[in-house]
Design an enzyme around this catalytic site. Sequence first.
Site, PDB file in Angstrom:
ATOM      1  NE  ARG A  61      -2.518  -1.473   3.249  1.00  0.00           N
ATOM      2  CZ  ARG A  61      -2.467  -2.589   3.688  1.00  0.00           C
ATOM      3  NH1 ARG A  61      -2.952  -3.789   3.323  1.00  0.00           N
ATOM      4  NH2 ARG A  61      -1.742  -2.920   5.045  1.00  0.00           N
ATOM      5  CD  GLU A  98       2.269  -7.490  14.621  1.00  0.00           C
ATOM      6  OE1 GLU A  98       1.899  -7.775  13.716  1.00  0.00           O
ATOM      7  OE2 GLU A  98       2.741  -6.325  14.815  1.00  0.00           O
TER       8      GLU A  98
END
Length: 176
Positions: A61, A98
């Site tokens: 993006r 994560e």
Amino acid sequence: MNNETLIKNLRNIPDFPIPGIQFKDVSTLFKNPKCMKIMVNEVYDLYKDKGITKVVGIESRGFILGAAAAVKLNAGFVLARKPGKLPAETISESYMKEYGKDTIEIHKDAIDENDVVLIHDDLLATGGSMKAVYNLVQKFHPKKIYINFIIELTGEGLNGRETFDPDTEITTLIKI
């Protein structure tokens, strides 16, 4: 900045990609010509006097607004991609996410010590991927590095700015 038109057109998708996550979908900003114009002009206004020579967009993006801003800033555009996506010789930086380790790469000849670099991505949450790209760009020893995001998430214990040294210049168009 927090332009009301951008905030109004930003789509929130609950429980994506996993339950509890409120995904901020910037595709609604990209498909709207008024929002695109606002974003390009805001990035331009922030950096028009900084001498930017290269804009680095982070996969994927970050490519969209990053490339548009590069055109308006009269700068080159550099792709920061996942391993194996760039065809020429690269340098890389690995980082922890994560849920595991990831790596980002830039072509070895993309930036030099005479460049003033703006790194752009869509969203600042924990700051992990941007910090990796920042570290990667530092390996080129450019004159200066700036960082920009469309959105900065400031709630939910997300302190992405704290990932960077306090003197790192970071701007965002929307803070939520």
